[in-house]
Design a protein around this motif. Structure first.
Motif, PDB file in Angstrom:
ATOM      1  N   GLN A  76      72.109  24.195  86.029  1.00  0.00           N
ATOM      2  CA  GLN A  76      71.460  25.134  86.939  1.00  0.00           C
ATOM      3  C   GLN A  76      72.483  26.167  87.433  1.00  0.00           C
ATOM      4  O   GLN A  76      73.611  25.821  87.805  1.00  0.00           O
ATOM      5  N   ARG A  77      72.097  27.459  87.441  1.00  0.00           N
ATOM      6  CA  ARG A  77      72.978  28.532  87.877  1.00  0.00           C
ATOM      7  C   ARG A  77      72.426  29.180  89.149  1.00  0.00           C
ATOM      8  O   ARG A  77      71.202  29.236  89.349  1.00  0.00           O
ATOM      9  N   LEU A  78      73.309  29.687  89.993  1.00  0.00           N
ATOM     10  CA  LEU A  78      72.996  30.540  91.141  1.00  0.00           C
ATOM     11  C   LEU A  78      72.131  29.853  92.190  1.00  0.00           C
ATOM     12  O   LEU A  78      72.557  29.625  93.313  1.00  0.00           O
ATOM     13  N   LEU A  79      70.915  29.551  91.892  1.00  0.00           N
ATOM     14  CA  LEU A  79      69.985  28.981  92.870  1.00  0.00           C
ATOM     15  C   LEU A  79      69.587  27.566  92.489  1.00  0.00           C
ATOM     16  O   LEU A  79      69.353  27.274  91.316  1.00  0.00           O
ATOM     17  N   ARG A  80      69.501  26.718  93.501  1.00  0.00           N
ATOM     18  CA  ARG A  80      69.005  25.363  93.271  1.00  0.00           C
ATOM     19  C   ARG A  80      67.491  25.376  93.134  1.00  0.00           C
ATOM     20  O   ARG A  80      66.819  26.307  93.579  1.00  0.00           O
ATOM     21  N   VAL A  81      66.959  24.317  92.538  1.00  0.00           N
ATOM     22  CA  VAL A  81      65.506  24.140  92.476  1.00  0.00           C
ATOM     23  C   VAL A  81      65.103  23.389  93.747  1.00  0.00           C
ATOM     24  O   VAL A  81      64.670  22.233  93.746  1.00  0.00           O
ATOM     25  N   ALA A  82      65.251  24.095  94.844  1.00  0.00           N
ATOM     26  CA  ALA A  82      65.009  23.512  96.167  1.00  0.00           C
ATOM     27  C   ALA A  82      65.120  24.644  97.188  1.00  0.00           C
ATOM     28  O   ALA A  82      65.611  25.738  96.865  1.00  0.00           O
ATOM     29  N   PRO A  83      64.667  24.459  98.426  1.00  0.00           N
ATOM     30  CA  PRO A  83      64.793  25.502  99.447  1.00  0.00           C
ATOM     31  C   PRO A  83      66.253  25.914  99.653  1.00  0.00           C
ATOM     32  O   PRO A  83      67.151  25.079  99.691  1.00  0.00           O
ATOM     33  N   ALA A  84      66.506  27.219  99.724  1.00  0.00           N
ATOM     34  CA  ALA A  84      67.845  27.728 100.008  1.00  0.00           C
ATOM     35  C   ALA A  84      68.225  27.383 101.443  1.00  0.00           C
ATOM     36  O   ALA A  84      67.357  27.142 102.291  1.00  0.00           O
ATOM     37  N   PRO A  85      69.508  27.338 101.706  1.00  0.00           N
ATOM     38  CA  PRO A  85      69.927  27.067 103.086  1.00  0.00           C
ATOM     39  C   PRO A  85      69.274  28.034 104.073  1.00  0.00           C
ATOM     40  O   PRO A  85      69.263  29.261 103.845  1.00  0.00           O
ATOM     41  N   GLY A  86      68.704  27.486 105.131  1.00  0.00           N
ATOM     42  CA  GLY A  86      68.044  28.295 106.133  1.00  0.00           C
ATOM     43  C   GLY A  86      66.600  28.630 105.821  1.00  0.00           C
ATOM     44  O   GLY A  86      65.893  29.194 106.659  1.00  0.00           O
ATOM     45  N   ARG A 128      57.980  25.617 104.019  1.00  0.00           N
ATOM     46  CA  ARG A 128      56.726  26.351 103.829  1.00  0.00           C
ATOM     47  C   ARG A 128      56.978  27.654 103.073  1.00  0.00           C
ATOM     48  O   ARG A 128      56.252  28.021 102.147  1.00  0.00           O
ATOM     49  N   THR A 129      58.027  28.359 103.486  1.00  0.00           N
ATOM     50  CA  THR A 129      58.372  29.607 102.807  1.00  0.00           C
ATOM     51  C   THR A 129      58.726  29.334 101.345  1.00  0.00           C
ATOM     52  O   THR A 129      58.313  30.053 100.432  1.00  0.00           O
ATOM     53  N   TYR A 130      59.496  28.259 101.122  1.00  0.00           N
ATOM     54  CA  TYR A 130      59.880  27.884  99.750  1.00  0.00           C
ATOM     55  C   TYR A 130      58.636  27.615  98.898  1.00  0.00           C
ATOM     56  O   TYR A 130      58.548  28.068  97.745  1.00  0.00           O
ATOM     57  N   SER A 131      57.675  26.903  99.456  1.00  0.00           N
ATOM     58  CA  SER A 131      56.479  26.575  98.686  1.00  0.00           C
ATOM     59  C   SER A 131      55.697  27.845  98.330  1.00  0.00           C
ATOM     60  O   SER A 131      55.151  27.943  97.215  1.00  0.00           O
ATOM     61  N   ARG A 132      55.634  28.840  99.236  1.00  0.00           N
ATOM     62  CA  ARG A 132      54.919  30.089  98.942  1.00  0.00           C
ATOM     63  C   ARG A 132      55.624  30.879  97.834  1.00  0.00           C
ATOM     64  O   ARG A 132      54.986  31.450  96.945  1.00  0.00           O
ATOM     65  N   ILE A 133      56.940  30.942  97.913  1.00  0.00           N
ATOM     66  CA  ILE A 133      57.704  31.654  96.886  1.00  0.00           C
ATOM     67  C   ILE A 133      57.498  30.984  95.518  1.00  0.00           C
ATOM     68  O   ILE A 133      57.264  31.643  94.504  1.00  0.00           O
ATOM     69  N   MET A 134      57.559  29.647  95.523  1.00  0.00           N
ATOM     70  CA  MET A 134      57.393  28.919  94.272  1.00  0.00           C
ATOM     71  C   MET A 134      55.990  29.108  93.707  1.00  0.00           C
ATOM     72  O   MET A 134      55.808  29.266  92.483  1.00  0.00           O
ATOM     73  N   LYS A 135      54.989  29.109  94.565  1.00  0.00           N
ATOM     74  CA  LYS A 135      53.622  29.298  94.086  1.00  0.00           C
ATOM     75  C   LYS A 135      53.466  30.682  93.433  1.00  0.00           C
ATOM     76  O   LYS A 135      52.841  30.834  92.381  1.00  0.00           O
ATOM     77  N   GLY A 136      54.069  31.689  94.066  1.00  0.00           N
ATOM     78  CA  GLY A 136      54.008  33.025  93.485  1.00  0.00           C
ATOM     79  C   GLY A 136      54.695  33.074  92.136  1.00  0.00           C
ATOM     80  O   GLY A 136      54.197  33.709  91.192  1.00  0.00           O
ATOM     81  N   ALA A 137      55.856  32.417  92.039  1.00  0.00           N
ATOM     82  CA  ALA A 137      56.584  32.405  90.773  1.00  0.00           C
ATOM     83  C   ALA A 137      55.800  31.678  89.687  1.00  0.00           C
ATOM     84  O   ALA A 137      55.726  32.118  88.533  1.00  0.00           O
ATOM     85  N   ILE A 138      55.188  30.548  90.067  1.00  0.00           N
ATOM     86  CA  ILE A 138      54.398  29.777  89.097  1.00  0.00           C
ATOM     87  C   ILE A 138      53.202  30.597  88.617  1.00  0.00           C
ATOM     88  O   ILE A 138      52.880  30.631  87.425  1.00  0.00           O
ATOM     89  N   THR A 139      52.549  31.285  89.548  1.00  0.00           N
ATOM     90  CA  THR A 139      51.396  32.124  89.185  1.00  0.00           C
ATOM     91  C   THR A 139      51.818  33.240  88.247  1.00  0.00           C
ATOM     92  O   THR A 139      51.145  33.532  87.252  1.00  0.00           O
ATOM     93  N   LEU A 140      52.967  33.891  88.552  1.00  0.00           N
ATOM     94  CA  LEU A 140      53.457  34.983  87.726  1.00  0.00           C
ATOM     95  C   LEU A 140      53.819  34.482  86.327  1.00  0.00           C
ATOM     96  O   LEU A 140      53.493  35.129  85.320  1.00  0.00           O
ATOM     97  N   MET A 141      54.477  33.328  86.252  1.00  0.00           N
ATOM     98  CA  MET A 141      54.873  32.776  84.956  1.00  0.00           C
ATOM     99  C   MET A 141      53.656  32.459  84.099  1.00  0.00           C
ATOM    100  O   MET A 141      53.680  32.605  82.876  1.00  0.00           O
ATOM    101  N   GLY A 142      52.560  32.039  84.718  1.00  0.00           N
ATOM    102  CA  GLY A 142      51.358  31.710  83.978  1.00  0.00           C
ATOM    103  C   GLY A 142      50.691  32.908  83.330  1.00  0.00           C
ATOM    104  O   GLY A 142      49.850  32.751  82.438  1.00  0.00           O
ATOM    105  N   ARG A 143      51.054  34.142  83.793  1.00  0.00           N
ATOM    106  CA  ARG A 143      50.452  35.351  83.234  1.00  0.00           C
ATOM    107  C   ARG A 143      51.176  35.885  82.001  1.00  0.00           C
ATOM    108  O   ARG A 143      50.655  36.737  81.296  1.00  0.00           O
ATOM    109  N   PHE A 144      52.401  35.369  81.784  1.00  0.00           N
ATOM    110  CA  PHE A 144      53.146  35.822  80.618  1.00  0.00           C
ATOM    111  C   PHE A 144      52.603  35.141  79.352  1.00  0.00           C
ATOM    112  O   PHE A 144      52.128  34.003  79.402  1.00  0.00           O
ATOM    113  N   PRO A 145      52.660  35.834  78.225  1.00  0.00           N
ATOM    114  CA  PRO A 145      52.223  35.206  76.962  1.00  0.00           C
ATOM    115  C   PRO A 145      53.038  33.953  76.686  1.00  0.00           C
ATOM    116  O   PRO A 145      54.252  33.910  76.938  1.00  0.00           O
ATOM    117  N   ARG A 146      52.367  32.925  76.210  1.00  0.00           N
ATOM    118  CA  ARG A 146      53.042  31.665  75.943  1.00  0.00           C
ATOM    119  C   ARG A 146      53.594  31.644  74.528  1.00  0.00           C
ATOM    120  O   ARG A 146      53.015  32.217  73.617  1.00  0.00           O
TER     121      ARG A 146
END
Length: 516
Positions: free
Chosen positions: A482-492, A496-514
């Motif tokens: 793993q580089r730069l960012l952990r797969v977990a909430p950043a310090p501070g 809840r904020t982490y879960s919203r960011i992750m949901k947005g990322a998951i939704t965006l990834m699902g729109r890319f061609p597989r």
């Protein structure tokens, strides 16, 4: 000098390669052709299995650290030694098993081709592979393949060359060591293979052979190895699978078969009849993938039966190295008794004998004629039990659908054959067997070393050949960096904020061609 005499000469000195302590009792290996002694090997104990496994485990650690190319060089030299010793190998295989020269050569050719295929392809199959990580750019995931450790191989008598060493070759190339228990009736062919492997440069302790009754040392072997490759009956295979399951070790098996052939209305009858002779009576029918049931479309039933029985009656039987002999001996009195019991039971219940049906003591103690029966019904032993001998039942089928339904009506699912000018592959896809040969009996799939072979239903678990045939001897390991960012909430950052960011990322990834 007979082929048995020559095989006995080749076997001389090989018992010293058995991993047994001095002073063990011995057991005899007798030639099926004439009952004479081929040689004697030690009867190993559980202590011998302990010692063999310990030696193999110690040697494996160094072997696994060698580059795949260096391991492959040993197998390449082994292949060359096989070619140099062809006649000795064929003599010994015939002396131990009683098969014809051609059937012995089929084994020889298979081992040479298996060694060549895996030596050329092992590096490609075993190299690390990049996998998609948890997050693009941020995660680098890699799949590595490492050896399992000590691989146990329990091989049968019917193919003492192929099934003793062809399973061991990919396991060795994958970095494992081997402890082999060959069948008590045919130990010398396996010992000759071990001798040649060591001459090719295989470390002495890396491949060990223990000899003796399977009921006595088989369970001890399973208790000590890290993976087991078994070839034998379905009943014994289920017992072995339970023992492996209790230890949670990997297990692969090729088991029994009641293999069907389908002759469709558009088949070339002459070629189908000739192909059926080889498919049914190679190795005297003592072949897991041989044909024991033939379903023939009503339109060509009579013409096929006439051509087939005529060819069967022309098969030349006998002992010895003559290449024109079409069928050799069976392996043992027990095997002859089983064949005769199936035939006599069928005849007593109304089946019609079209060819064969007799012992041939004039040729040797264990010869039985290639036999064809019609009118076989469901209440006969021959209908559903594996005969494992030179006997086939021929049935009339109204159409393709009936032939497929009858072929699939079995607890077994190892091999099948379809003969057709145009519809062979379409019908083959409807059969529940691990391999299907179109316009061939068994050799097309068996000799396609890049493609997996094995059984469905009660005919086995796992596969031989191809990618699957070597990767089963490995443990996959995933390493993710793993580089730069952990797969977990950043310090501070709040959860809840982490879960919203992750949901947005998951939704965006699902729109890319597989990827495909």
């Amino acid at each position: 000098m007979t082929v048995t005499d020559r095989g006995r000469d080749v076997a001389a000195g090989l018992p010293e390669l058995v991993a047994a302590a001095a002073g063990r009792p011995t057991q005899a290996s007798n030639a099926p052709f004439d009952g004479s002694l081929v040689g004697e090997v030690p009867v190993c104990t559980t202590d011998d299995v302990d010692s063999a496994t310990a030696g193999a485990r110690a040697a494996q650690r160094h072997w696994a650290g060698l580059p795949v190319a260096e391991r492959g060089a040993v197998i390449r030299r082994f292949r060359g030694l096989l070619l140099d010793r062809e006649q000795d190998i064929l003599d010994l295989v015939q002396a131990e098993s009683g098969k014809s020269r051609l059937s012995a050569f089929e084994e020889f050719a298979d081992v040479v081709l298996t060694a060549d295929y895996y030596e050329r392809n092992a590096g490609r199959y075993l190299r690390p592979r990049r996998r998609k990580g948890a997050a693009p750019v941020l995660t680098r995931a890699t799949e590595y393949r490492g050896p399992r450790g000590v691989v146990g191989v329990i091989s049968p008598w019917n193919y003492p060359l192929t099934l003793a060493v062809s399973d061991a070759i990919p396991a060795l190339l994958a970095g494992n060591s081997i402890v082999l228990k060959p069948d008590s009736q045919t130990p010398f062919t396996a010992l000759l293979m071990l001798k040649l492997l060591r001459q090719a440069g295989l470390p002495t302790d890396l491949f060990q052979i223990v000899t003796g009754p399977g009921t006595a040392i088989g369970p001890a072997l399973i208790e000590r190895v890290d993976f087991l490759m078994f070839t034998g009956s379905s009943q014994t295979g289920k017992t072995v699978a339970r023992q492996c399951g209790e230890r949670l070790i990997g297990f692969s098996a090729e088991l029994g078969g009641k293999n069907p052939m389908l002759v469709l209305a558009d088949a070339q009858v002459g070629k189908a009849a000739s192909g059926a002779v080889h498919a049914c009576f190679s190795n005297s029918g003592q072949l897991c993938v041989s044909i024991e049931r033939i379903y023939v479309h009503a339109d060509v039933y009579e013409s096929f039966l006439t051509a087939f029985t005529a060819e069967v009656k022309r098969i030349r039987m006998g002992p010895g190295p003559d290449w024109d002999i079409g069928m050799g001996s069976l392996i043992s009195a027990a095997q002859v008794d089983r064949v005769e019991r199936h035939v006599q039971d069928a005849l007593a219940k109304g089946a019609q004998l079209l060819a064969g049906g007799r012992r041939r003591p004039d040729l040797g103690p264990l010869f039985y004629e290639p036999t064809v029966l019609a009118g076989v019904t469901a209440d006969m032993l021959l209908a559903r039990e594996e005969t494992f001998g030179p006997v086939v039942a021929v049935y009339r089928a109204a159409d393709d659908d009936e032939a497929v339904a009858l072929a699939n009506d079995s607890d077994f699912g190892l091999n099948a054959s379809v003969w057709s000018a145009r519809r062979g592959e379409a019908v083959a896809r409807r059969l529940r067997t691990g391999t299907v040969n179109v316009n061939e009996g068994y050799a097309a799939t068996w000799a396609s070393h890049d493609a997996p072979i094995g059984g469905m239903k009660d005919s086995g678990a796992g596969r031989r050949h191809g990618r699957e045939g070597i990767l089963k001897y490995t443990e996959p390991q995933t390493i993710a960096v793993q580089r730069l960012l952990r797969v977990a909430p950043a310090p501070g950052m709040s959860n809840r904020t982490y879960s919203r960011i992750m949901k947005g990322a998951i939704t965006l990834m699902g729109r890319f061609p597989r990827g495909r």
